[in-house]
Design an enzyme around this catalytic site. Structure first.
Site, PDB file in Angstrom:
ATOM      1  N   GLN B 259       0.833  -1.206   0.000  1.00 44.35           N
ATOM      2  CA  GLN B 259       0.000   0.000   0.000  1.00 44.35           C
ATOM      3  C   GLN B 259       0.865   1.252   0.000  1.00 44.35           C
ATOM      4  O   GLN B 259       0.589   2.213  -0.709  1.00 44.35           O
ATOM      5  CB  GLN B 259      -0.941   0.036   1.212  1.00 44.35           C
ATOM      6  CG  GLN B 259      -2.027  -0.991   1.164  1.00 44.35           C
ATOM      7  CD  GLN B 259      -2.784  -0.989  -0.134  1.00 44.35           C
ATOM      8  OE1 GLN B 259      -3.363   0.020  -0.517  1.00 44.35           O
ATOM      9  NE2 GLN B 259      -2.762  -2.094  -0.846  1.00 44.35           N
ATOM     10  N   HIS B 262       2.013   2.962  -3.205  1.00 43.95           N
ATOM     11  CA  HIS B 262       1.058   3.620  -4.103  1.00 43.95           C
ATOM     12  C   HIS B 262       1.258   5.127  -4.129  1.00 43.95           C
ATOM     13  O   HIS B 262       1.103   5.772  -5.163  1.00 43.95           O
ATOM     14  CB  HIS B 262      -0.381   3.360  -3.641  1.00 43.95           C
ATOM     15  CG  HIS B 262      -1.003   2.154  -4.268  1.00 43.95           C
ATOM     16  ND1 HIS B 262      -1.240   2.063  -5.605  1.00 43.95           N
ATOM     17  CD2 HIS B 262      -1.437   0.987  -3.744  1.00 43.95           C
ATOM     18  CE1 HIS B 262      -1.807   0.889  -5.882  1.00 43.95           C
ATOM     19  NE2 HIS B 262      -1.932   0.211  -4.769  1.00 43.95           N
ATOM     20  N   GLU B 327      -9.776   0.544   4.487  1.00 37.17           N
ATOM     21  CA  GLU B 327     -10.126   0.125   3.116  1.00 37.17           C
ATOM     22  C   GLU B 327      -9.800  -1.368   2.937  1.00 37.17           C
ATOM     23  O   GLU B 327     -10.630  -2.157   2.521  1.00 37.17           O
ATOM     24  CB  GLU B 327      -9.320   0.975   2.129  1.00 37.17           C
ATOM     25  CG  GLU B 327      -9.584   0.660   0.666  1.00 37.17           C
ATOM     26  CD  GLU B 327      -8.591   1.355  -0.256  1.00 37.17           C
ATOM     27  OE1 GLU B 327      -7.557   1.877   0.231  1.00 37.17           O
ATOM     28  OE2 GLU B 327      -8.833   1.354  -1.483  1.00 37.17           O
ATOM     29  N   HIS B 328      -8.543  -1.743   3.237  1.00 39.60           N
ATOM     30  CA  HIS B 328      -8.098  -3.143   3.156  1.00 39.60           C
ATOM     31  C   HIS B 328      -7.762  -3.632   4.556  1.00 39.60           C
ATOM     32  O   HIS B 328      -7.013  -2.958   5.277  1.00 39.60           O
ATOM     33  CB  HIS B 328      -6.828  -3.271   2.314  1.00 39.60           C
ATOM     34  CG  HIS B 328      -6.951  -2.742   0.924  1.00 39.60           C
ATOM     35  ND1 HIS B 328      -6.475  -1.494   0.550  1.00 39.60           N
ATOM     36  CD2 HIS B 328      -7.483  -3.283  -0.197  1.00 39.60           C
ATOM     37  CE1 HIS B 328      -6.714  -1.297  -0.743  1.00 39.60           C
ATOM     38  NE2 HIS B 328      -7.324  -2.359  -1.227  1.00 39.60           N
ATOM     39  N   ASP B 361      -5.981  -7.042  -5.435  1.00 37.62           N
ATOM     40  CA  ASP B 361      -5.843  -5.954  -6.408  1.00 37.62           C
ATOM     41  C   ASP B 361      -6.006  -6.456  -7.842  1.00 37.62           C
ATOM     42  O   ASP B 361      -6.327  -5.667  -8.728  1.00 37.62           O
ATOM     43  CB  ASP B 361      -4.465  -5.292  -6.281  1.00 37.62           C
ATOM     44  CG  ASP B 361      -4.405  -4.364  -5.082  1.00 37.62           C
ATOM     45  OD1 ASP B 361      -5.458  -3.863  -4.675  1.00 37.62           O
ATOM     46  OD2 ASP B 361      -3.296  -4.150  -4.559  1.00 37.62           O
ATOM     47  N   HIS B 420     -54.230  14.379  -2.407  1.00 42.17           N
ATOM     48  CA  HIS B 420     -53.802  13.013  -2.097  1.00 42.17           C
ATOM     49  C   HIS B 420     -54.987  12.210  -1.541  1.00 42.17           C
ATOM     50  O   HIS B 420     -55.267  11.092  -1.976  1.00 42.17           O
ATOM     51  CB  HIS B 420     -52.682  13.022  -1.035  1.00 42.17           C
ATOM     52  CG  HIS B 420     -51.329  13.420  -1.540  1.00 42.17           C
ATOM     53  ND1 HIS B 420     -51.045  14.677  -2.012  1.00 42.17           N
ATOM     54  CD2 HIS B 420     -50.157  12.715  -1.622  1.00 42.17           C
ATOM     55  CE1 HIS B 420     -49.765  14.737  -2.374  1.00 42.17           C
ATOM     56  NE2 HIS B 420     -49.205  13.560  -2.144  1.00 42.17           N
TER      57      HIS B 420
END
Lengths: 433, 433
Positions: B259, B262, B327-328, B361, B420
């Site tokens: 990670q 990235h 996230e992961h 991934d 209505h």
């Protein structure tokens, strides 16, 4: 009078395009004001919320009176008539029964390589529901937002409802009680959205905010999106009725007016395969507009945004409906199921002449929070899924990693992400070594 | 070095709170520039897109060369090695097999009152997928966005990928071919989002836009939200590894670095119940950082946002994980299924030491587009559902209307929505008359 169109007419296409692109709502640019309010609430917490509520709603609160107390709720609920209470309870029960069926299942399986794959649904930890004050303070909307959240298993549900001048709607408090709401705050506007999203000393933050509101509320929701989840940004209400000549023009007129009476920006459209029937409905509308309580609003909506469109056949009606992508679609035709199969973009479909749209607003069961402004092409009404999130699961075995790991390594190299590849390669080396 | 925390330490709570609230990304305020670009594309269409592409990507296009031609795609695909093609095809096949299982079913039932209720799922009519250019132009992301759309049945899938200086990534074009993309435009930035949302003479508008991008792309997506649907606004990537001492420290170090490599704003966290193991992983990271190709990026991420947290037991690890909402989430422990059951807020969970996150991934099957920045508390990774929308259905019979209509009428009166109520009352009068 609304506009009358016919697909037979040579100028139909531009006229229909103009109808589709008509701007029905002025969106005042309140973004700078809203940004300042949010920042104020983030910085000063309760004190900011209290100051802003004094300014906009003309009531003086303390941290202790931000929440409506259990005693106040009980006292308000006691004011509601038995008939109203029973109607709310019937609505709640039917909405709950419908939404329970939306609960998705967790799934797990083993694939041919031996990997265990799947996903799991869990509720958002806490949700905030905005209920407008004043004219549009609807107990039915409270049920429609709160019940899906409760069915999803949301642990904490906080309602924000402004009480301008101190006035609370007893039916809204009763609806909150019936739906199982945990906290009710007498705050509104962008300051309420900010308090729910960021939290204050008294109000714990939530993870998701839903519910309709004015331009300030909408701008605030757009700004806090990302920090919390939000539902859609709702625009003015719409209905499209597709009706053949075998209908009572007065029923169809009332169905059109039940959207038009919401808002001068609402839109009521009729498509029919019988021009004379279309004229008869328009006449019935004029008659009803003489006496309707909200005739000023309904007449403005019908005059400015209403339309009666005559088509050659129902296939053409379906094609036009798919361009319109209406929030509410009513199919008053001999075979409504067949026509429903052809109308692919709509928030909710009401089939047959015994299903006036108003049934769906209250007691049908499906949600009445629906995509407006042609967004039914890409979004759905509120549901249990709005209060759940999905976690994906994957577990490799050594054999599965041996089977698919080399492809991952290969792609990591192609993407110049060396550590990605090495994290797989180190394990493969152990397996192969 | 990353920070080292221990739940035993007296200052743990403020240090952990600081870690949770660390601002990892500068969001430059590009909103005004983006608003101008969108307005330009709305007004001038192709001409604006061509001018902006010349300015930002330094390539001269015409309406005829906005799209990458079939010949160009075939020529690019032919450059890709067999090993890479086979890896992409394996990935595509596994992603497809996983996402096919996400297709929801249409439901219809008759309730005790005789009303037919249900809902129906249909695909969005057209989707646009943004693929970044340059360093972060990943063929795997193209597959992860395009395949769910195709599985959902989206009729038209248009890709926008900027080609600065004219450079295209052959693997991205091959991935688009494999995934069944219909159109590829060599445009990027806010102008690409504007063209997809509003359409130009050459590019037909789409109903939904997904895919990652820089600050301009993110701001443009936020602005066109409502006109079209969008997926999430993605932030920098994150991983949390929970590992006991029975792991190879180097494997865990590589998982953390996969990670960190990235982005300097990425975050890699380790929670362990063994302090010495945590130190060993940190040492393994330092060793790997000596040689890793992207060591400058990975080292900055690890130094600025990395953390090693020692806990007393795995229950404490689960509690912290639920605050982080990663996230992961990688669970390298003896009983990963048991720990997974306790970690309720996570985008994707990778169970056991044979499941490095990098598998997910590329070839695991689940989607790699996942909620960042703690948004796993309220949102999910990309799925087939992002490319579908639900239409609710309701059909009353006269008997059903007789049973539930009076409650609707009652509530309409309470909400002062006369039309209505009348739309129900008119039908009930016929039934009872």
């Amino acid at each position: 009078m609304p506009i009358f169109l016919s697909t037979d007419a040579p100028d139909f296409e531009p006229a229909f395009a103009a109808l589709l692109s008509a701007k029905r709502e002025d969106s005042p640019d309140v973004d700078a004001a809203v940004a300042a309010i949010i920042e104020d609430v983030r910085t000063r917490g309760d004190a900011a919320v209290i100051d802003l509520t004094a300014k906009f709603d003309r009531i003086d609160l303390t941290p202790q009176t931000l929440a409506i107390s259990a005693d106040e709720i009980a006292a308000a609920a006691a004011q509601v008539t038995t008939a109203e209470r029973e109607a709310l309870e019937l609505a709640a029960e039917r909405i709950r029964a419908y939404h329970v069926r939306q609960m998705p299942e967790d799934v797990q399986w083993v694939d041919p390589e031996g990997a265990t794959l799947g996903w799991r649904w869990t509720p958002v930890p806490a949700a905030g529901l905005y209920v407008p004050g004043g004219l549009a303070s609807y107990p039915s909307s409270l049920l429609m937002n709160a019940i899906p959240a409760k069915v999803a298993g949301v642990g904490r549900l906080a309602v924000a409802v402004p009480t301008p001048g101190g006035a609370v709607n007893p039916l809204v408090l009763l609806a909150a009680q019936i739906a199982g709401v945990d906290e009710i705050y007498r705050i509104g506007g962008a300051q309420a959205i900010a308090a729910l999203a960021h939290g204050t000393e008294t109000i714990a933050p939530v993870a998701k905010i839903t519910g309709p509101g004015n331009a300030y509320v909408a701008a605030a929701k757009r700004r806090v999106f990302g920090k919390v989840g939000i539902d859609m940004i709702a625009g003015p209400s719409e209905i499209l009725v597709i009706a053949d000549a075998e209908n009572d023009p007065d029923w169809i007129a009332l169905d059109l007016m039940s959207q038009a009476e919401h808002d001068e920006s609402a839109q009521a459209l009729l498509i029919t395969d019988d021009e004379a029937f279309g004229r008869a409905v328009a006449e019935a509308v004029e008659k009803r507009l003489e006496t309707l309580e909200r005739r000023a609003i309904a007449a403005a909506s019908w005059r400015d945004f209403g339309a009666v469109i005559t088509v050659r056949d129902l296939d053409e009606a379906a094609t036009l409906s798919n361009c319109i992508a209406p929030e509410h679609l009513e199919l008053c035709v001999a075979d409504p199921q067949a026509l429903a199969a052809k109308t692919v973009h709509a928030g909710a479909i009401f089939l047959g002449q015994w299903t006036p749209e108003a049934i769906g607003d209250y007691v049908g069961g499906p949600n009445h929070v629906l995509p407006t402004a042609r967004s039914a092409r890409f979004s759905s009404g509120l549901s249990v899924l709005d209060f759940l999130k999905r976690t994906t699961l994957a577990q490799m075995t050594p054999e599965a990693l041996r089977a698919i790991g080399p492809a991952a390594e290969r792609l990591a190299q192609s993407e110049s992400l060396e550590a990605h590849g090495l994290s797989v390669a180190a394990r493969l080396r152990r397996l192969n070594g």
